[in-house]
Design a protein around this motif. Structure first.
Motif, PDB file in Angstrom:
ATOM      1  N   LYS A 175     -36.869  41.651 -25.549  1.00 49.94           N
ATOM      2  CA  LYS A 175     -36.018  42.723 -26.072  1.00 49.94           C
ATOM      3  C   LYS A 175     -36.776  43.716 -26.953  1.00 49.94           C
ATOM      4  O   LYS A 175     -36.216  44.748 -27.339  1.00 49.94           O
ATOM      5  N   ASN A 176     -38.018  43.381 -27.311  1.00 53.76           N
ATOM      6  CA  ASN A 176     -38.943  44.390 -27.844  1.00 53.76           C
ATOM      7  C   ASN A 176     -38.503  44.988 -29.184  1.00 53.76           C
ATOM      8  O   ASN A 176     -38.778  46.162 -29.461  1.00 53.76           O
ATOM      9  N   VAL A 177     -37.852  44.184 -30.010  1.00 53.39           N
ATOM     10  CA  VAL A 177     -37.304  44.713 -31.268  1.00 53.39           C
ATOM     11  C   VAL A 177     -38.391  45.133 -32.265  1.00 53.39           C
ATOM     12  O   VAL A 177     -38.264  46.193 -32.893  1.00 53.39           O
ATOM     13  N   PRO A 178     -39.475  44.367 -32.451  1.00 55.26           N
ATOM     14  CA  PRO A 178     -40.526  44.858 -33.362  1.00 55.26           C
ATOM     15  C   PRO A 178     -41.049  46.242 -32.960  1.00 55.26           C
ATOM     16  O   PRO A 178     -41.334  47.081 -33.822  1.00 55.26           O
ATOM     17  N   HIS A 179     -41.185  46.476 -31.653  1.00 55.10           N
ATOM     18  CA  HIS A 179     -41.651  47.789 -31.194  1.00 55.10           C
ATOM     19  C   HIS A 179     -40.642  48.877 -31.549  1.00 55.10           C
ATOM     20  O   HIS A 179     -41.035  49.994 -31.932  1.00 55.10           O
ATOM     21  N   LEU A 180     -39.342  48.582 -31.422  1.00 51.84           N
ATOM     22  CA  LEU A 180     -38.322  49.559 -31.806  1.00 51.84           C
ATOM     23  C   LEU A 180     -38.485  49.943 -33.272  1.00 51.84           C
ATOM     24  O   LEU A 180     -38.429  51.127 -33.634  1.00 51.84           O
ATOM     25  N   ILE A 181     -38.696  48.948 -34.135  1.00 49.42           N
ATOM     26  CA  ILE A 181     -38.826  49.217 -35.573  1.00 49.42           C
ATOM     27  C   ILE A 181     -40.064  50.073 -35.853  1.00 49.42           C
ATOM     28  O   ILE A 181     -40.016  51.056 -36.610  1.00 49.42           O
ATOM     29  N   LYS A 182     -41.189  49.717 -35.224  1.00 45.97           N
ATOM     30  CA  LYS A 182     -42.420  50.494 -35.417  1.00 45.97           C
ATOM     31  C   LYS A 182     -42.229  51.932 -34.921  1.00 45.97           C
ATOM     32  O   LYS A 182     -42.682  52.890 -35.562  1.00 45.97           O
ATOM     33  N   THR A 183     -41.556  52.087 -33.783  1.00 38.98           N
ATOM     34  CA  THR A 183     -41.309  53.423 -33.234  1.00 38.98           C
ATOM     35  C   THR A 183     -40.409  54.240 -34.163  1.00 38.98           C
ATOM     36  O   THR A 183     -40.644  55.431 -34.388  1.00 38.98           O
ATOM     37  N   ARG A 208     -39.032  36.234 -35.985  1.00 38.12           N
ATOM     38  CA  ARG A 208     -38.424  36.684 -37.240  1.00 38.12           C
ATOM     39  C   ARG A 208     -39.478  37.352 -38.139  1.00 38.12           C
ATOM     40  O   ARG A 208     -39.250  38.427 -38.698  1.00 38.12           O
ATOM     41  N   GLN A 209     -40.628  36.709 -38.241  1.00 40.04           N
ATOM     42  CA  GLN A 209     -41.696  37.256 -39.079  1.00 40.04           C
ATOM     43  C   GLN A 209     -42.221  38.572 -38.508  1.00 40.04           C
ATOM     44  O   GLN A 209     -42.530  39.499 -39.262  1.00 40.04           O
ATOM     45  N   ALA A 210     -42.307  38.655 -37.168  1.00 44.39           N
ATOM     46  CA  ALA A 210     -42.782  39.896 -36.545  1.00 44.39           C
ATOM     47  C   ALA A 210     -41.842  41.058 -36.856  1.00 44.39           C
ATOM     48  O   ALA A 210     -42.288  42.189 -37.111  1.00 44.39           O
ATOM     49  N   VAL A 211     -40.542  40.795 -36.845  1.00 46.68           N
ATOM     50  CA  VAL A 211     -39.554  41.829 -37.171  1.00 46.68           C
ATOM     51  C   VAL A 211     -39.690  42.248 -38.627  1.00 46.68           C
ATOM     52  O   VAL A 211     -39.676  43.452 -38.955  1.00 46.68           O
ATOM     53  N   GLN A 212     -39.856  41.278 -39.527  1.00 45.32           N
ATOM     54  CA  GLN A 212     -39.970  41.589 -40.949  1.00 45.32           C
ATOM     55  C   GLN A 212     -41.258  42.352 -41.260  1.00 45.32           C
ATOM     56  O   GLN A 212     -41.254  43.278 -42.077  1.00 45.32           O
ATOM     57  N   VAL A 213     -42.339  41.977 -40.589  1.00 48.98           N
ATOM     58  CA  VAL A 213     -43.613  42.689 -40.783  1.00 48.98           C
ATOM     59  C   VAL A 213     -43.496  44.126 -40.282  1.00 48.98           C
ATOM     60  O   VAL A 213     -43.985  45.071 -40.922  1.00 48.98           O
ATOM     61  N   ALA A 214     -42.836  44.318 -39.137  1.00 49.59           N
ATOM     62  CA  ALA A 214     -42.663  45.668 -38.588  1.00 49.59           C
ATOM     63  C   ALA A 214     -41.869  46.551 -39.552  1.00 49.59           C
ATOM     64  O   ALA A 214     -42.160  47.737 -39.701  1.00 49.59           O
TER      65      ALA A 214
END
Length: 341
Positions: A175-183, A208-214
């Motif tokens: 679902k690529n959520v970290p990429h959405l946040i970075k974008t 979870r950590q990847a999302v928080q880091v993004a």
């Protein structure tokens, strides 16, 4: 599975009274003979257990139940929701039971024409078996929907004038959520405030950590990393102007239809059934993009430049035209597929 995804509950509760429906259990199948054994998400459900031996026991038990059902004359029909299971723990076991299900299936259902074409390529053993296309229904009226936009934004501490983007749903790798946040963080400065809401439970701690880091220290991004209860869905959807689904791969999308059921425009990749939904419902409600999601694509969607008809602001207060995909009609088409077998 009504608590997690009401798709099957909506389908079977709209069947005519002449159809007796029982939810799957090994005990049910052992005790009585059924005319139809209808499968949904069988592979990912069976091999989900983290212990390989428990997963093997589940798979073997299910395989024996398939054998017993066929011996009793039950017709087995499989609704193939995705071209491939998204999250599979035990790959080889999943491949084996998938082959067994294909071999025992009498007919199959896809939710769109693109799905039928994909299945013909990925599961060639099904080509000579009866296939049907039965659309995915909407979720309008399925969840509480009595909160105003102002109330929803107040509960989330959002500015009334902020343009608000939303991702809502389980957070899985594809679902690529970290990429959405970075974008989102790469968006250029705007003349108005803009916020991103991310709501849903990550599949694992690493994600979870990847999302928080993004997210980092961005104060215009809200993370709600938990299961979102049914009564809370309206809070997030009513607060949003645009729902963004940044999936790397997608065939069908309940998330898209859930968003439209709350009358929220969607931005999603031009993949699978998304293109046909855009054609049927309108590009003002379903905006699509090719390739990877970029800040430029996000900015165009926010301003309405990727839609020939309306900006997301102009859709406020309007209803998405989704009445054609009501569940009574979908249940009847499913029953027609049963009868043809």
């Amino acid at each position: 599975t009504r608590y997690a995804n009401p798709y099957t509950w909506l389908l079977y509760s709209n069947m005519p009274e002449t159809v007796a429906v029982s939810e799957f259990s090994a005990k049910n199948l052992l005790r009585e003979r059924f005319d139809i054994f209808h499968l949904h998400w069988p592979v990912e459900t069976l091999v989900r257990h983290p212990n390989i031996w428990m997963a093997r026991v589940r798979v073997l038990t299910f395989w024996l139940l398939l054998k017993l059902s066929k011996w009793r004359g039950t017709k087995i029909i499989w609704t193939i929701h995705d071209e491939n299971p998204h999250v599979v723990i035990h790959q080889e076991l999943a491949k084996w039971i998938s082959r067994q299900i294909v071999a025992h299936t009498d007919g199959y259902i896809n939710l769109c024409e693109a799905g039928k074409q994909a299945v013909a390529s990925s599961l060639p053993m099904l080509r000579d078996k009866p296939g049907f296309v039965v659309r995915h229904g909407h979720y309008r009226g399925c969840y509480p929907d009595d909160v105003s936009r102002e109330e929803a934004r107040s509960q989330l501490n959002l500015s009334p004038e902020a343009k608000t983007l939303l991702y809502l749903g389980y957070i899985s790798p594809y679902k690529n959520v970290p990429h959405l946040i970075k974008t989102f963080r790469e968006l250029p400065e705007c003349d108005w405030p803009i916020t991103l809401l991310v709501a849903g439970k990550p599949d694992n701690e690493e994600l979870r950590q990847a999302v928080q880091v993004a997210k980092g220290n961005a104060d215009n991004i809200q993370l709600h990393l938990r299961f979102i209860a049914d009564e809370e869905l309206q809070i997030f959807f009513k607060a949003a102007d645009l729902v963004v689904l940044p999936f790397e791969e997608i065939l069908n999308s309940g998330s898209l239809l859930l968003s439209l059921s709350f009358n929220r425009a969607v931005l999603a990749p031009h993949l699978g059934a998304i293109a046909s939904w855009q054609e049927e419902i309108g590009s003002q409600w379903v905006q699509t993009y090719e390739g990877e999601l970029t800040a430029q694509i996000l900015a165009m969607a926010i301003r309405g430049e990727s839609s020939a008809e309306s900006s997301i602001t102009e859709l406020s207060g309007k209803e998405a035209p989704i009445d054609k995909i009501a569940w009574d009609a979908i249940a009847q088409k499913t029953l027609d597929a049963y009868k043809s077998l």
